[in-house]
Each structure stands twice: as C-alpha cells, then as structure tokens.
Write an enzyme that holds these catalytic residues in place. Structure first.
Site: not given
Ligand SMILES: Cc1cc2nc3c(=O)[nH]c(=O)nc-3n(C[C@H](O)[C@H](O)[C@H](O)COP(=O)(O)OP(=O)(O)OC[C@H]3O[C@@H](n4cnc5c(N)ncnc54)[C@H](O)[C@@H]3O)c2cc1C
Ligand SMILES: Cc1ncc(C[n+]2csc(CCOP(=O)(O)OP(=O)(O)O)c2C)c(N)n1
Ligand SMILES: [Mg+2]
Length: 574
Positions: A50, A112-113, A382, A467
């Site tokens: 799910e 149950f559940q 991620v 990562f």
């Molecule tokens: C492993 C990992 C590493 C990451 N590293 C980075 C990194 O190095 N750099 C990076 O940038 N991100 C990184 N991210 C992503 C980060 O966590 C954020 O999700 C991202 O930076 C947010 O992007 P955003 O501001 O474009 O979008 P959002 O967080 O979605 O923000 C959008 C904003 O726009 C507003 N909005 C929506 N519609 C409108 C509209 N029509 N007009 C005006 N405002 C509006 C919303 O209210 C909101 O505040 C990473 C994510 C992961 C999983």
């Molecule tokens: C559900 C969940 N568990 C743990 C983490 C912490 N975490 C972030 S990245 C990562 C490793 C991901 O490994 P993989 O998919 O093999 O990608 P790699 O970074 O090795 O390319 C983990 C464990 C997370 N973000 N989400």
C-alpha cells in the site's frame, strides 16, 4: 438493485474524472472493489504494497495536476499507506486515500485489525474523517476531495466495510470539483516597493523553486531586466532550468558552486516560489525578498526583509512594467562564467573508459539523459540517484522529474514510476533506482509484470547505502551498517517477467541502456557503479573537511587502507 454507499462513492469519483484506484484489496474494501468490478471508466491498479500505492497516486497527481486515489484495507492495510501519503502531503499533490475500517459495530472493542485511521492519518492529511453512517455519503467524500484539491495535499476517508455495503441514502453526488486558480497579486503599494528596491540594486540573484511552474517566460523576463543569475531549488528543476540563459545551477549540498556563490555574493536575494530548506546556504548580509503564494511560507528558511504573498505569474506580470533595465552586468557575467566552468568539470566526470572499471554513476546518468525521449518522465530514488538526476538530467519543458524531495523517503522511484506509466501509457518512464531503494519495495517489480507496464529501471548497483556512507564520511564517522549483499537483480527481474540486463564495464552502459529503452515492455538494467563516488558539496565547510580527514585517520587506524586507496583512485586520480 439499490445503490450501495460504495456505488455512490464510485459515482462521485467517476464524475470527478478519477480513472483508477491504486491499492491492495481486502475484506473491508470488498464493497468498493466489487463496485469497481462492475464499471467501465475506472480501474483497480493492483499493487503489492500500500505504501507503493500511495507513492503511485502521488506521482499521478504530480504529473496530471488532478486528484488521484489510493486505498488500503482496514488496520495494517491502510497503515501501510502512511509513508507514501506523507510524501504526497509534503509534496503538495492532491490525493484521496480510502482507508477501509473494521465493522462499525466492533469499533472500540479492540477487534481484529482495529486501528483508528482518523487519528493515524491526521499528521499527513488536511482532512481525515470517518464515514460512520450512509447519510454521510457523499458529503464527507466531497468535502475530502474538495479539500485535497484546494489545499493541495492528502484527504482521507475511513469507511467501515459494512457501511460501504449498506444502501445509500442519497442517490447522486456532486458534479464538479473546482480547482481554485485565483490570481494572487501583492498590493499596488507592495509592487512599487519591490520595484523600487530592485531598481536601486545592482547585484541581484533569483532563487526560484517549484512555485514558478507555469511562469517560465515571466521569470526569464525578470532575470533579463534585473540581470540576475537564476539559482533553482531541486523541485523547481523541471520548470526553470530549460531555455534559461540565466541558469547557474542548483545550490545546497548537491548543488553547484556557481549556484552557491551567486547566492552568497548578491546584494539582493529574490526568492520566488521556493521552500529551499537548508538555512546554511542563505547569505547573511544580503537583503532577502520572498514571494510565495502561501503567506505562512514567508521567512520560514531565512530572515526575510520583504515578504510578498502572490502567485508567481501574476506578481511578476505586475512587477515587470515597473522595472528599469539594470545596467550592471558583472554579477551575472561572473556567475555564468563560474557555472560554465563547474558544468564542464561535472561533465568531465560523466565519462567511461572503454573496458576499464569502475563505471561512474555520472556516466550512467549522462547516457540516460542522452538516450531518453523528448518527453520522458524520470523518477529518482532518495540516495545518490537524486544527485545524478539533479546534475545530469536535462529538462526541456516536456520532460518531468519526480522524487521524494521534501519527505526524503527511500524506495520512491519504482512506485512513482508505476503511477507515471499508468497515467501516461505512451510516454517513456525511467526509474533511477538505488540498490537499497529497489530492494525496499522490491515486490513492485511484480506490479510491472502484472500490469505489463513498460517502465525502465536503471539500478545504480553500488552494493551499499552509499548516500549514508557519504554522510558518515562527511561527519567523521567510520561507515558502518551500510553494506549490501546484493542479489543478481537481472535474474529477479527475469523471474518477474521483465527484461533483465547488466552493465559490468563502461562500454556496456550505452548499449544496455539503449536495449532496455527500446524494449517493448518492462526492463531492468543493473549497472555496477563505483561505490566511492564523492559528490562533494559546492562549498566544503571546515566541519566537513575536518570530518573527512578524521575519516581517513580512523580508516587507517582500523586497517582499512584499501578503501582510502579506492576513494583516492575513484575521485582524486580520475
Ligand atoms: C537526498 C536529497 C538531497 C537534497 N539536496 C538538495 C540540494 O542540495 N539542493 C536543493 O535545492 N534541494 C535538495 N533537495 C530537495 C529539498 O529537500 C527540497 O525538496 C527542495 O529544495 C525544494 O524545492 P522547491 O523550493 O522548488 O519546492 P517546494 O519545497 O515544493 O516549494 C515550493 C514553494 O512554492 C510555493 N508555491 C507553490 N505554487 C506557487 C505559485 N503559483 N506562486 C508562488 N508560490 C508558489 C509553495 O507555497 C512553496 O513554498 C534534496 C532532496 C533529497 C531527497
Ligand atoms: C525509508 C528510509 N529509510 C532510510 C533512509 C535514510 N537513507 C537515505 S539515503 C539512504 C541510502 C539509499 O541507498 P540506495 O538506494 O542504495 O542508494 P545509494 O545512495 O546507495 O545510491 C538511506 C538509508 C531514508 N531516507 N528513508
Ligand atoms: Mg546503493
């Protein structure tokens, strides 16, 4: 036969244009699945977990902009939805979750559940209510849908199995659900205040995010008038990076040094439609202006000197006629030059020497980018796949990119790819999966086989949670608990009815990916990529540098010299 509550529910969904429900069936959902069975125009997408159903619905909603639906049976069935729904809620995509409930007469008995979805789902939804009697249908459902659409997020209805099977009281539902699209503009006074500030400033940088979707032309015009480099936040990549002569890349730990410096060296930082979360990447001395549709977003991530509530398109359209042409070019020129250099150095890493191991993951991402279609939909796990997607995928206004960027959950890419492919059967859908991420929701490979969804999975097989290893190194912790003893994913893929291929050496990367992309059905390519591929942040802080050398020392003390050689070979001696 009298109409049942479940039938009425389906009537409303169909009327609202819902074409499918993702989920796993169960006793308490019988009324609903049985009603789907007898209809045309709505389909049950049988998932294996799910959580994956919620991710798939989220991807559909992200891509189509319309409400998507997932369902789970009572107790554990709907509890499994939660992580995926959290992702939908935090990514602000409209999703309705149907959480089936135990028989209504048993509620409160520890049956149950038994769980209490109205409490469990409150944190990851805007609306969450129990339908305890037929009279509430369709009103509760309609309010749930209108809330998910209007507030952009998740709404949950908990429906006991017996209530779904009872005769409906109402016979018809609402015919349309309005998606509010008001034009929101700051006041005239605020627009002149902003125009005055920008007209007085020389070194302006724009940090733009996903809230700029649909306002590409206005954003580019603004940058032209203000001579401002545009830095984008990750979720804005698909809307901002293309056809953008002012693009200087992303900032943040995965960003480009050009994006970082453009923000740090400006006098005025203009944040537009972004919730970029990392405080340490904001300048300390610049004047910061923020424009966002949601007032509660203002000043959330850094101090803000001027905050304006407005939608990007309307606000920029009102602002542009008031702006004078900025004559100061140096800031833009320097930022673009820096971007050119950093882009080249990143591109230089995306190569592979024929026959020579290891395969660099950058090379894989680059090949994918080159071979994918004009309107491909990419999803990335991620983990390091997020880095390679951010740095090497080229967006063009037609391609799309989905990840779990805000919630940051592993294992998102495959289920999101399922939602994307089901919604757009004619488009190429590519999942950039980690070996850890794929294994976490591995069962969804069977969904690809079962529904014959031609998703292409590219597995970055680095035998580790790479990562996390990187984070440990940067923090000066010796890596531990990150090793993966992997199966042969090609055989697993074949067993699930997919084409399974492997690239062992750099010269196999292109032909294998090409074969998979051309295959008329689901395919998986496992690519044996190097484990120690550093993705250094654009600026290395003292703490990070210190941490890194500490790792080296600890590794030597622990007799793991081999690994340091490996690190050096892959990263330093390339
Ligand atoms: C492993 C990992 C590493 C990451 N590293 C980075 C990194 O190095 N750099 C990076 O940038 N991100 C990184 N991210 C992503 C980060 O966590 C954020 O999700 C991202 O930076 C947010 O992007 P955003 O501001 O474009 O979008 P959002 O967080 O979605 O923000 C959008 C904003 O726009 C507003 N909005 C929506 N519609 C409108 C509209 N029509 N007009 C005006 N405002 C509006 C919303 O209210 C909101 O505040 C990473 C994510 C992961 C999983
Ligand atoms: C559900 C969940 N568990 C743990 C983490 C912490 N975490 C972030 S990245 C990562 C490793 C991901 O490994 P993989 O998919 O093999 O990608 P790699 O970074 O090795 O390319 C983990 C464990 C997370 N973000 N989400
Ligand atoms: Mg891995």
């Amino acid at each position: 036969m009298a109409k049942r509550v479940a039938d009425l529910l389906l009537d409303v969904l169909l009327e609202a244009g819902v074409q499918r429900i993702y989920g796993v069936s169960g006793d308490s959902l019988n009324g609903i699945t049985d009603s789907i069975r007898t209809r045309t125009g709505i389909e049950w997408i049988h998932m294996r977990h799910e959580e994956a159903a919620a991710f798939a619905a989220g991807a559909e909603a992200h891509l189509t902009g319309k409400i998507a639906v997932c369902a789970g049976s009572c107790g554990p069935g709907n509890l499994h939805l939660i992580n995926g729904l959290y992702d939908c809620q935090r990514s602000r995509v409209p999703v309705l979750a149907i959480a089936a409930q135990i028989p209504s007469a048993e509620l409160g008995s520890g049956y149950f559940q038994e769980t209490h979805p109205e409490q469990l789902f409150t944190q990851c939804s805007h609306y969450c209510e129990l339908v305890s009697q037929p009279e509430q249908m369709p009103r509760v459902l309609e309010i749930a849908m209108q809330t998910a659409i209007s507030r952009r997020g998740v709404a949950v209805i908990a429906v006991p199995g017996d209530v779904a099977l009872r005769d409906a009281v109402e016979q018809t539902g609402r015919l349309q659900f309005s998606e509010p699209r008001p034009s929101v503009c700051p006041s005239d006074y605020e627009i002149s205040l902003l125009a005055d500030l920008l007209n007085r400033s020389k070194k302006i940088t724009i940090l733009a995010g996903a809230g700029c979707a649909g306002a590409h032309a206005e954003l580019i015009a603004l940058a032209g008038r203000t001579r401002a480099p545009i830095v984008h936040a990750m979720r804005g990549k698909e809307f901002i990076e293309y056809d953008n002569p002012f693009d200087v890349g992303m900032t943040g730990l995965l960003g480009f040094s050009s994006g970082y410096h453009a923000m740090m060296n400006c006098e005025v930082l203009l944040m537009i439609g972004t919730d970029f979360p990392y405080q340490q990447f904001f300048p300390q001395d610049a004047t910061i202006v923020q424009i966002d549709l949601r007032g509660e977003q203002l000043g959330r991530r850094s101090k803000v000197d001027f905050g304006f509530v407005g939608d990007t398109k309307t606000t920029l359209s009102a602002l542009l006629p008031r702006l004078e042409q900025n004559q100061y070019e140096t800031h833009l020129k320097e930022s673009l030059e820096q971007y050119r250099k950093v882009r080249k150095s990143l591109d230089d890493l995306a190569t592979g020497d024929s026959g020579k191991k290891p395969i660099h993951p950058q090379h894989v991402a680059r090949v994918l980018d080159q071979l994918a279609t004009e309107d491909a939909i990419f999803t990335c796990d991620v983990g390091t796949p997020t880095i390679w997607a951010a740095r090497y995928l080229t967006m063009n206004g037609k391609r799309r990119l989905i990840g779990s960027f805000t919630h940051g959950s592993m294992a998102n890419a495959l289920p999101q790819a399922i939602g994307a492919q089901v919604s757009y059967p004619g488009r190429q859908v590519i999942s950039m999966s980690g070996d850890g991420g794929l294994a976490m929701l591995l069962g969804e490979l069977l969904t690809l086989g079962q529904h014959q969804l031609p998703v292409k999975l590219i597995v970055f097989k680095n035998d580790s949670l790479a990562f996390v290893e990187l984070e440990m190194k940067a923090a000066g912790i010796l890596d531990y608990a990150t090793n993966l003893r992997n199966p042969d994913f090609t055989k697993i893929a074949q067993g699930a009815g997919l084409l399974g291929l492997r690239a062992d050496t750099p010269d196999q990367v292109e032909p294998m990916i090409a074969q998979a992309l051309n295959h008329n059905g689901p395919a998986l390519v496992e690519v044996l990529v190097s484990r120690q591929e550093l993705s250094m942040p654009p600026t290395i802080t003292y703490e990070q540098a210190k941490g890194f050398s500490l790792f080296m020392m600890k590794a030597v003390f622990n007799g793991r010299g081999d690994e340091i050689v490996d690190l050096a070979r892959v990263n330093l001696l390339r």
